[in-house]
Design an enzyme around this catalytic site. Structure first.
Site, short mmCIF file in Angstrom:
data_model
loop_
_atom_site.label_atom_id
_atom_site.label_comp_id
_atom_site.label_asym_id
_atom_site.label_seq_id
_atom_site.Cartn_x
_atom_site.Cartn_y
_atom_site.Cartn_z
N LYS A 120 36.93 31.60 6.39
CA LYS A 120 37.48 31.20 5.09
C LYS A 120 37.14 32.24 4.03
O LYS A 120 36.07 32.83 4.06
CB LYS A 120 36.89 29.86 4.65
CG LYS A 120 37.21 28.71 5.56
CD LYS A 120 36.50 27.45 5.11
CE LYS A 120 36.78 26.30 6.06
NZ LYS A 120 36.04 25.09 5.69
N HIS A 156 31.25 21.43 6.51
CA HIS A 156 32.29 21.29 7.53
C HIS A 156 32.48 22.59 8.30
O HIS A 156 32.24 23.68 7.78
CB HIS A 156 33.62 20.93 6.88
CG HIS A 156 33.56 19.72 6.02
ND1 HIS A 156 34.22 19.65 4.82
CD2 HIS A 156 32.93 18.53 6.18
CE1 HIS A 156 34.01 18.45 4.28
NE2 HIS A 156 33.22 17.77 5.08
N TYR A 201 41.02 28.14 -1.04
CA TYR A 201 40.51 28.91 0.09
C TYR A 201 41.59 29.22 1.11
O TYR A 201 42.51 28.45 1.33
CB TYR A 201 39.31 28.26 0.75
CG TYR A 201 39.45 26.83 1.22
CD1 TYR A 201 39.53 26.54 2.58
CD2 TYR A 201 39.45 25.78 0.33
CE1 TYR A 201 39.62 25.24 3.02
CE2 TYR A 201 39.55 24.47 0.76
CZ TYR A 201 39.64 24.21 2.12
OH TYR A 201 39.73 22.90 2.55
N ASP A 232 31.40 12.20 4.93
CA ASP A 232 30.36 13.24 4.82
C ASP A 232 28.95 12.65 4.74
O ASP A 232 27.99 13.32 5.11
CB ASP A 232 30.62 14.14 3.62
CG ASP A 232 31.79 15.09 3.84
OD1 ASP A 232 32.33 15.14 4.96
OD2 ASP A 232 32.17 15.79 2.88
#
Length: 183
Positions: free
Chosen positions: A72, A62, A132, A170
């Protein structure tokens, strides 16, 4: 903390300094000033996310596009994951290349994934709690993604494909050459 450069410019493995004694351990998981000194990256995180997953769960690959792109800083609280960052920056000398880093509760490593990268992970332990920090807020209209088994990327996810647990969303992501432009 020590920042270890990866083969992808701007992407770092972060090793915290851990102080162990008979009580357990202490570590500073993030310090903005120290992070900037070690990586040369000025990042201000604005959102924290956490997920819990079972063995074989693969989340990714992603990214967010345009003004909503995200950097991130990822880590594992419990369990073990293989964390993957793919360079999707147009014009980058490492475009389409990836790094895969084992993140575990035991090794306490983190991975800094800068803007312009796709990100995903697979759970290798029975379960894993994954945390994250993001430097930009999530925006649904700016979602982008790449199919986890794109043959051009050739990512070794360490588990047999038939044992993977992947969301329907996904499973139908495009391959890199057909993916939404990052900028």
């Amino acid at each position: 903390m020590t920042a270890i450069p990866t083969k992808l410019e701007g992407c770092f493995i972060i090793e915290p300094k851990v102080f162990n004694d008979e009580r357990g351990y202490f570590m500073e998981s993030y310090n903005e000033e120290r992070f900037e000194q070690e990586t040369g990256q000025k990042v201000h995180f604005v959102q924290d996310n956490q997920s819990y997953s079972s063995k074989g769960v693969l989340r990714g690959l992603h990214y967010q596009t345009g003004e909503h792109a995200q950097a991130k800083l990822v880590r594992v609280f419990e369990g073990e994951v293989l964390d993957v960052a793919v360079d999707v920056r147009p014009g980058s000398s490492t475009y389409g290349e990836h790094v895969a880093v084992l993140l575990t509760a035991e090794n306490k490593r983190q991975l800094f994934v800068p803007r312009g990268f796709a990100h995903g992970f697979i759970v290798l332990s029975d379960t894993a709690s994954f945390f994250y920090k993001c430097d930009n807020f999530y925006n649904k209209e700016s979602e982008g993604g790449i199919l986890f088994n794109d043959p051009e990327l050739n990512i070794d996810w360490k588990l047999p494909q038939e044992s993977l647990i992947i969301s329907e969303k996904d499973k139908v992501l495009p391959v890199l050459k057909n993916a939404r432009a990052i900028w």
